[in-house]
Write an enzyme that holds these catalytic residues in place. Structure first.
Site, PDB file in Angstrom:
ATOM      1  N   SER A 131      -0.216  51.812  70.857  1.00 27.02           N
ATOM      2  CA  SER A 131      -1.489  51.231  71.306  1.00 27.02           C
ATOM      3  C   SER A 131      -2.600  51.460  70.284  1.00 27.02           C
ATOM      4  O   SER A 131      -3.456  50.608  70.087  1.00 27.02           O
ATOM      5  CB  SER A 131      -1.894  51.848  72.649  1.00 27.02           C
ATOM      6  OG  SER A 131      -0.990  51.429  73.649  1.00 27.02           O
ATOM      7  N   ASP A 239      -3.592  38.199  68.775  1.00 26.55           N
ATOM      8  CA  ASP A 239      -4.252  37.296  69.734  1.00 26.55           C
ATOM      9  C   ASP A 239      -3.336  36.109  70.042  1.00 26.55           C
ATOM     10  O   ASP A 239      -3.212  35.676  71.191  1.00 26.55           O
ATOM     11  CB  ASP A 239      -5.577  36.763  69.172  1.00 26.55           C
ATOM     12  CG  ASP A 239      -6.671  37.830  69.152  1.00 26.55           C
ATOM     13  OD1 ASP A 239      -6.516  38.853  69.851  1.00 26.55           O
ATOM     14  OD2 ASP A 239      -7.675  37.630  68.445  1.00 26.55           O
ATOM     15  N   ARG A 242      -0.072  37.354  71.881  1.00 20.72           N
ATOM     16  CA  ARG A 242      -0.276  37.648  73.314  1.00 20.72           C
ATOM     17  C   ARG A 242      -0.202  36.380  74.159  1.00 20.72           C
ATOM     18  O   ARG A 242       0.232  36.424  75.318  1.00 20.72           O
ATOM     19  CB  ARG A 242      -1.608  38.385  73.502  1.00 20.72           C
ATOM     20  CG  ARG A 242      -1.494  39.809  72.994  1.00 20.72           C
ATOM     21  CD  ARG A 242      -2.788  40.559  72.844  1.00 20.72           C
ATOM     22  NE  ARG A 242      -2.509  41.862  72.213  1.00 20.72           N
ATOM     23  CZ  ARG A 242      -3.424  42.676  71.744  1.00 20.72           C
ATOM     24  NH1 ARG A 242      -4.710  42.352  71.817  1.00 20.72           N
ATOM     25  NH2 ARG A 242      -3.076  43.820  71.185  1.00 20.72           N
ATOM     26  N   GLU A 362       3.312  43.920  72.693  1.00 19.94           N
ATOM     27  CA  GLU A 362       2.174  43.131  72.176  1.00 19.94           C
ATOM     28  C   GLU A 362       0.854  43.507  72.875  1.00 19.94           C
ATOM     29  O   GLU A 362       0.018  42.665  73.175  1.00 19.94           O
ATOM     30  CB  GLU A 362       2.473  41.629  72.225  1.00 19.94           C
ATOM     31  CG  GLU A 362       3.668  41.303  71.332  1.00 19.94           C
ATOM     32  CD  GLU A 362       3.732  39.910  70.783  1.00 19.94           C
ATOM     33  OE1 GLU A 362       2.673  39.290  70.614  1.00 19.94           O
ATOM     34  OE2 GLU A 362       4.846  39.455  70.503  1.00 19.94           O
ATOM     35  N   SER A 365      -0.675  46.513  79.329  1.00 21.00           N
ATOM     36  CA  SER A 365      -1.705  46.039  80.271  1.00 21.00           C
ATOM     37  C   SER A 365      -2.984  46.853  80.107  1.00 21.00           C
ATOM     38  O   SER A 365      -4.094  46.337  80.251  1.00 21.00           O
ATOM     39  CB  SER A 365      -1.199  46.136  81.711  1.00 21.00           C
ATOM     40  OG  SER A 365      -0.161  45.211  81.907  1.00 21.00           O
ATOM     41  N   GLU A 366      -2.827  48.146  79.772  1.00 18.61           N
ATOM     42  CA  GLU A 366      -4.011  48.999  79.582  1.00 18.61           C
ATOM     43  C   GLU A 366      -4.810  48.510  78.362  1.00 18.61           C
ATOM     44  O   GLU A 366      -6.043  48.447  78.405  1.00 18.61           O
ATOM     45  CB  GLU A 366      -3.578  50.459  79.381  1.00 18.61           C
ATOM     46  CG  GLU A 366      -2.990  51.131  80.623  1.00 18.61           C
ATOM     47  CD  GLU A 366      -1.578  50.687  80.987  1.00 18.61           C
ATOM     48  OE1 GLU A 366      -0.907  50.038  80.149  1.00 18.61           O
ATOM     49  OE2 GLU A 366      -1.154  50.970  82.116  1.00 18.61           O
TER      50      GLU A 366
HETATM   51  N1  CAA Z   1      -9.418  39.625  65.666  1.00 16.33           N
HETATM   52  C1  CAA Z   1     -10.004  39.920  64.478  1.00 16.33           C
HETATM   53  N2  CAA Z   1     -10.599  41.123  64.218  1.00 16.33           N
HETATM   54  C2  CAA Z   1     -10.562  42.048  65.206  1.00 16.33           C
HETATM   55  C3  CAA Z   1      -9.964  41.804  66.443  1.00 16.33           C
HETATM   56  C4  CAA Z   1      -9.375  40.527  66.665  1.00 16.33           C
HETATM   57  N3  CAA Z   1      -8.797  40.226  67.827  1.00 16.33           N
HETATM   58  N4  CAA Z   1     -10.069  42.901  67.211  1.00 16.33           N
HETATM   59  C5  CAA Z   1     -10.757  43.823  66.484  1.00 16.33           C
HETATM   60  N5  CAA Z   1     -11.059  43.305  65.265  1.00 16.33           N
HETATM   61  C6  CAA Z   1     -11.817  43.937  64.191  1.00 16.33           C
HETATM   62  C7  CAA Z   1     -13.144  44.436  64.743  1.00 16.33           C
HETATM   63  O1  CAA Z   1     -14.136  43.421  64.707  1.00 16.33           O
HETATM   64  C8  CAA Z   1     -13.477  45.593  63.815  1.00 16.33           C
HETATM   65  O2  CAA Z   1     -14.027  45.061  62.623  1.00 16.33           O
HETATM   66  P1  CAA Z   1     -15.257  45.857  61.888  1.00 16.33           P
HETATM   67  O3  CAA Z   1     -14.664  47.179  61.481  1.00 16.33           O
HETATM   68  O4  CAA Z   1     -15.601  44.984  60.720  1.00 16.33           O
HETATM   69  O5  CAA Z   1     -16.348  45.998  62.896  1.00 16.33           O
HETATM   70  C9  CAA Z   1     -12.099  46.153  63.464  1.00 16.33           C
HETATM   71  O6  CAA Z   1     -11.142  45.110  63.745  1.00 16.33           O
HETATM   72  C10 CAA Z   1     -11.752  47.362  64.322  1.00 16.33           C
HETATM   73  O7  CAA Z   1     -11.867  46.958  65.667  1.00 16.33           O
HETATM   74  P2  CAA Z   1     -11.878  47.980  66.881  1.00 16.33           P
HETATM   75  O8  CAA Z   1     -12.838  49.093  66.577  1.00 16.33           O
HETATM   76  O9  CAA Z   1     -12.051  47.203  68.140  1.00 16.33           O
HETATM   77  O10 CAA Z   1     -10.395  48.576  66.803  1.00 16.33           O
HETATM   78  P3  CAA Z   1      -9.735  49.631  67.726  1.00 16.33           P
HETATM   79  O11 CAA Z   1      -9.050  50.632  66.888  1.00 16.33           O
HETATM   80  O12 CAA Z   1     -10.681  50.150  68.749  1.00 16.33           O
HETATM   81  O13 CAA Z   1      -8.612  48.691  68.443  1.00 16.33           O
HETATM   82  C11 CAA Z   1      -7.117  48.084  70.211  1.00 16.33           C
HETATM   83  C12 CAA Z   1      -8.260  48.938  69.705  1.00 16.33           C
HETATM   84  C13 CAA Z   1      -7.650  46.748  70.678  1.00 16.33           C
HETATM   85  C14 CAA Z   1      -6.560  48.859  71.394  1.00 16.33           C
HETATM   86  C15 CAA Z   1      -6.011  47.832  69.143  1.00 16.33           C
HETATM   87  O14 CAA Z   1      -5.600  49.045  68.559  1.00 16.33           O
HETATM   88  C16 CAA Z   1      -4.792  47.153  69.776  1.00 16.33           C
HETATM   89  O15 CAA Z   1      -4.781  45.944  69.993  1.00 16.33           O
HETATM   90  N6  CAA Z   1      -3.737  47.932  70.069  1.00 16.33           N
HETATM   91  C17 CAA Z   1      -2.485  47.385  70.574  1.00 16.33           C
HETATM   92  C18 CAA Z   1      -1.523  47.127  69.463  1.00 16.33           C
HETATM   93  C19 CAA Z   1      -0.488  46.117  69.839  1.00 16.33           C
HETATM   94  O16 CAA Z   1      -0.726  45.142  70.545  1.00 16.33           O
HETATM   95  N7  CAA Z   1       0.731  46.305  69.332  1.00 16.33           N
HETATM   96  C20 CAA Z   1       1.789  45.353  69.553  1.00 16.33           C
HETATM   97  C21 CAA Z   1       2.810  45.492  68.481  1.00 16.33           C
HETATM   98  S1  CAA Z   1       3.689  44.012  68.132  1.00 16.33           S
HETATM   99  C22 CAA Z   1       4.876  43.855  69.289  1.00 16.33           C
HETATM  100  O17 CAA Z   1       4.868  44.483  70.302  1.00 16.33           O
HETATM  101  C23 CAA Z   1       5.861  42.780  68.994  1.00 16.33           C
HETATM  102  C24 CAA Z   1       7.067  42.769  69.849  1.00 16.33           C
HETATM  103  O18 CAA Z   1       7.820  43.686  69.913  1.00 16.33           O
HETATM  104  C25 CAA Z   1       7.401  41.586  70.588  1.00 16.33           C
END
Ligand code: CAA
Length: 394
Positions: A131, A239, A242, A362, A365-366
């Site tokens: 995460s 994005d 998801r 991906e 839910s949290e």
């Molecule tokens: N699009 C573009 N840029 C983004 C963005 C997005 N959706 N979300 C954040 N950013 C940018 C922010 O604007 C920020 O930019 P600046 O530093 O210039 O301000 C930078 O990224 C950091 O953003 P955050 O501070 O929001 O980042 P965070 O560390 O707090 O992120 C989180 C938190 C949303 C929980 C993120 O870590 C996350 O999405 N975690 C889940 C990971 C995930 O989904 N993994 C899936 C793996 S793939 C998989 O599962 C495939 C499979 O097997 C089928």
């Protein structure tokens, strides 16, 4: 507001027929054998389904995200393991190459991916960082005309079979998200190894492994974008991914509804046709309504992506809701079928296992709730800036 055109509907029809005739009859067998559905992937490639988003000039169908959603829902309905294989290839591998890849990277990889000659994977997750994607520990350093990568990636869909992988590593973990770089690498690059295969609750026919980078050599031209842009590329890609998993939720939920409705229409319990039971009728009504709502949310997110509108919030809402709908629908289906619901070889038992992962990968839910609440609350914070809130009762 989204709409569907004739191309979307034709693709949906082709996928529906493929799902009914080719995927569904074998889904339980592949699941039981935990066998990668290679033969099905080759057939889907012949139909162009491995290159739905890839522009025609690179050999793909050149279609949009609504087209991908329409096709994927049907594929997931027939076999969620095949579905996730195709979803990752299209949305997590081809999509970032189309949007962030250099012309050379697009020319080198997209035609092979579109033809299904090469399979793709996306590797960000690590054994201790799922995460918290910004906390990844895999490292990269530049040495002349190469980057050297070290680290372990975990839970990588398609990892054993992937010829090409988009991956992420940090120049300096203390920089957090700003130190992360994105690379496109080939499985033949020196230092690339496939690690242990995961045995899973559901989507058992899909391939899930660790990838190990030991002084992995990646040519500098395989960096995607600039150094330090990797986290934004990863998040933007997710994005889209998801929306793909929201679609998987809808497909699994629809398979549940079909199974529960067919059973209800024919079964007799306690001497009475099940279809006469109002409890069953209401359960089916709830399922059908929730599935339609999940489908609309998912298509709405895909439409926004097609229009070039922001879709982070909508993709998270769609994934959160659809994955929960899929799990509710799967549990209800097992309950409606009773003993037949838990019997191996009946689809309900597989569907309830397949549904669970949609709430986890991906972005769990949290994580989706975090993204949704941040976007919703930030919006309000911006609108009310300069208007201090008062908590006193008036
Ligand atoms: N699009 C573009 N840029 C983004 C963005 C997005 N959706 N979300 C954040 N950013 C940018 C922010 O604007 C920020 O930019 P600046 O530093 O210039 O301000 C930078 O990224 C950091 O953003 P955050 O501070 O929001 O980042 P965070 O560390 O707090 O992120 C989180 C938190 C949303 C929980 C993120 O870590 C996350 O999405 N975690 C889940 C990971 C995930 O989904 N993994 C899936 C793996 S793939 C998989 O599962 C495939 C499979 O097997 C089928």
């Amino acid at each position: 507001m989204f709409d569907l055109n004739d191309t979307h509907r034709q693709l949906q029809e082709t996928a529906r027929e493929f799902s009914d005739k080719i995927l569904m009859p074998d889904a339980d067998r592949y699941d039981a054998a935990e066998e990668f559905p290679q033969e099905k992937i080759e057939k889907l490639a012949d139909l162009g389904f491995m290159g739905i988003l890839i522009p025609e000039e690179h050999g793909g169908l050149g279609l949009d995200n609504r087209a991908l959603t329409c096709a994927l829902e049907e594929i997931h309905r027939g076999c969620a393991s095949t579905g996730v294989t195709v979803s990752v290839h299209n949305s997590l591998l081809s999509n970032p190459l189309i949007h962030f890849g250099s012309e050379e990277q697009r020319r080198a990889y997209l035609p092979k991916l579109a033809a299904g000659e090469w399979l793709g994977a996306y590797a960000i997750t690590e054994p201790n960082h799922g995460s918290d994607a910004a906390g990844i520990q895999a490292t990269c350093r530049r040495e002349g005309d190469k980057y050297i990568l070290n680290g372990t990636k975990a839970w990588i869909t398609n990892g054993t079979y992937a010829n090409v992988v988009i991956t992420f590593a940090t120049l300096d973990a203390s920089l957090g998200s700003k130190g992360i770089c994105a690379f496109v690498l080939e499985s033949t690059f020196p230092g690339f190894k496939v690690g242990k295969k995961e045995r899973k609750l559901g989507i058992r026919a899909s391939d899930t492994v660790q990838l190990i980078y030991e002084d992995l050599e990646v040519p500098v031209e395989n960096l995607i974008g600039e150094e330090g842009q990797g986290f934004k590329i990863a998040m933007h890609t997710l994005d889209g991914g998801r929306i793909g998993i929201a679609t998987q939720g809808v497909g699994i939920a629809q398979a549940c509804l079909d199974c529960a409705a067919d059973y209800t229409a024919t079964a007799v319990r306690g001497g009475k046709p099940l279809i006469k039971s109002q409890a069953m009728q209401f359960e089916i009504a709830n399922m059908a309504t929730e599935i339609e709502a999940a489908r609309l949310l998912t298509l709405q997110a895909a439409w926004r992506k097609d229009q070039g509108l922001s879709h982070t919030l909508e993709a998270s809402k769609a994934k959160l809701f659809s994955s929960e709908v899929a799990n509710r629908a799967a549990r209800s289906t097992v309950q409606i079928l009773g003993h037949d619901g838990v019997r191996r070889g009946y689809p309900a038992e597989r569907l309830v296992r397949d549904a669970k992962i949609t709430e986890i990968y991906e972005g769990s839910s949290e994580v989706q709730r975090l993204v949704i609440s941040r976007n919703t609350l930030n919006d309000r914070a911006e609108r009310s800036a300069g208007t201090p809130a008062t908590s006193e009762a008036q």
